[in-house]
Motif scaffolding. Structure first.
Motif, short mmCIF file in Angstrom:
data_model
loop_
_atom_site.label_atom_id
_atom_site.label_comp_id
_atom_site.label_asym_id
_atom_site.label_seq_id
_atom_site.Cartn_x
_atom_site.Cartn_y
_atom_site.Cartn_z
N GLU A 1 10.44 18.99 -3.02
CA GLU A 1 11.07 20.00 -3.88
C GLU A 1 10.49 21.38 -3.58
N VAL A 2 9.19 21.45 -3.37
CA VAL A 2 8.54 22.73 -3.06
C VAL A 2 8.97 23.21 -1.67
N LEU A 3 9.00 22.30 -0.71
CA LEU A 3 9.44 22.66 0.65
C LEU A 3 10.89 23.12 0.65
N LYS A 4 11.72 22.50 -0.18
CA LYS A 4 13.14 22.88 -0.26
C LYS A 4 13.28 24.31 -0.78
N VAL A 5 12.50 24.68 -1.81
CA VAL A 5 12.54 26.05 -2.35
C VAL A 5 12.12 27.05 -1.27
N ILE A 6 11.07 26.71 -0.54
CA ILE A 6 10.58 27.60 0.52
C ILE A 6 11.63 27.77 1.61
N MET A 7 12.22 26.67 2.04
CA MET A 7 13.22 26.74 3.11
C MET A 7 14.48 27.48 2.66
N THR A 8 14.90 27.29 1.42
CA THR A 8 16.07 28.00 0.89
C THR A 8 15.78 29.50 0.82
N THR A 9 14.58 29.86 0.40
CA THR A 9 14.19 31.27 0.34
C THR A 9 14.16 31.88 1.74
N CYS A 10 13.67 31.14 2.72
CA CYS A 10 13.65 31.62 4.10
C CYS A 10 15.06 31.89 4.61
N VAL A 11 15.98 30.96 4.35
CA VAL A 11 17.36 31.13 4.80
C VAL A 11 18.00 32.33 4.12
N GLU A 12 17.76 32.52 2.83
CA GLU A 12 18.31 33.66 2.10
C GLU A 12 17.77 34.99 2.64
N ALA A 13 16.54 34.98 3.17
CA ALA A 13 15.94 36.21 3.71
C ALA A 13 16.31 36.43 5.18
N GLY A 14 17.12 35.54 5.75
CA GLY A 14 17.56 35.72 7.14
C GLY A 14 16.76 34.93 8.15
N TYR A 15 15.80 34.13 7.70
CA TYR A 15 15.00 33.30 8.59
C TYR A 15 15.61 31.89 8.61
N ALA A 16 16.69 31.73 9.37
CA ALA A 16 17.42 30.46 9.37
C ALA A 16 16.94 29.52 10.47
N SER A 17 16.22 30.01 11.44
CA SER A 17 15.70 29.16 12.52
C SER A 17 14.29 28.71 12.12
N ILE A 18 14.23 27.62 11.37
CA ILE A 18 12.97 27.16 10.76
C ILE A 18 12.36 26.06 11.61
N SER A 19 11.07 26.20 11.89
CA SER A 19 10.30 25.16 12.59
C SER A 19 9.18 24.71 11.67
N LEU A 20 8.88 23.42 11.72
CA LEU A 20 7.76 22.89 10.96
C LEU A 20 6.62 22.60 11.91
N ALA A 21 5.43 23.08 11.57
CA ALA A 21 4.26 22.85 12.42
C ALA A 21 3.83 21.39 12.27
N VAL A 22 3.53 20.76 13.40
CA VAL A 22 3.10 19.37 13.42
C VAL A 22 1.93 19.22 14.37
N THR A 23 1.27 18.07 14.28
CA THR A 23 0.20 17.74 15.21
C THR A 23 0.77 16.80 16.25
N ALA A 24 0.49 17.08 17.52
CA ALA A 24 1.00 16.24 18.60
C ALA A 24 0.35 14.86 18.51
N GLN A 25 1.18 13.84 18.57
CA GLN A 25 0.69 12.48 18.51
C GLN A 25 0.27 12.05 19.90
N THR A 26 -0.96 11.57 20.03
CA THR A 26 -1.44 11.13 21.34
C THR A 26 -0.90 9.75 21.63
N GLN A 27 -0.49 9.54 22.87
CA GLN A 27 0.05 8.25 23.27
C GLN A 27 -1.08 7.40 23.79
N GLN A 28 -1.30 6.27 23.15
CA GLN A 28 -2.38 5.38 23.57
C GLN A 28 -1.80 4.25 24.40
N GLY A 29 -2.54 3.87 25.40
CA GLY A 29 -2.14 2.77 26.26
C GLY A 29 -1.17 3.16 27.34
N ALA A 30 -0.88 4.46 27.48
CA ALA A 30 0.07 4.88 28.51
C ALA A 30 -0.63 5.24 29.78
#
Length: 166
Positions: free
Chosen positions: A137-166
């Protein structure tokens, strides 16, 4: 009194050896300057640090695309930060009952007016750095506010998952 040839030769040799002991620092400085520029240009810039706050635990992802340098909106345990500046408290955002938070929208509009970049066909880019435990619900409010302000290309920061056994 007249000097012998051997004494003259010894004096000449001593004069020559005194002049050779100087070190030319200008050429040495040139070499080190070129070396520093070479190392700066060829440094590895594949790693980007988006999350400098150890309180925020980013979600894991298997995405291989590197993030672009965009405006960062971070949600910590206590505050909402835009570009590193605290804008409002997280408790205020959790208790907010509307869809578009006015203080956050005002800051995003200010950041958009500060930017001198060209128009973006899909909207201005923004990266949201949030804890993986943040309620939707909090993330939805933030994303809606971003879109209303013209920031429609939204990316979420993540941590790269390491591949084990490859």
């Amino acid at each position: 009194m007249k000097e012998s040839a051997k004494a003259k030769r010894i004096q000449r040799h001593q004069r020559r050896s005194r002049n050779q002991s100087k070190l030319n620092l200008v050429s040495l400085m040139d070499i080190f300057t070129i070396l520093v520029f070479f190392l700066m240009v060829n440094s590895n810039s594949d790693v980007q640090i988006l999350n400098q706050n150890n309180e925020v635990k980013l979600p894991l992802s298997s995405a291989e695309e590197f993030p672009k340098d965009t405006l960062s909106l971070a949600i910590t345990q206590d505050d909402v930060l835009v570009g590193g500046r605290p804008i409002l408290k997280l408790e205020q955002l959790r208790s907010f009952k509307g869809e578009v938070e006015p203080a956050l929208k005002a800051e995003l509009n200010y950041q958009a007016s500060k930017s001198l970049q060209q128009e973006f066909p899909l909207g201005r880019p923004i990266t949201i750095v949030a804890d993986r435990e943040l309620p939707y619900e909090v993330l939805k409010v933030i994303m809606t506010t971003c879109v209303e302000a013209g920031y429609a290309s939204i990316s979420l920061a993540v941590t790269a998952q390491t591949q084990q056994g490859a």
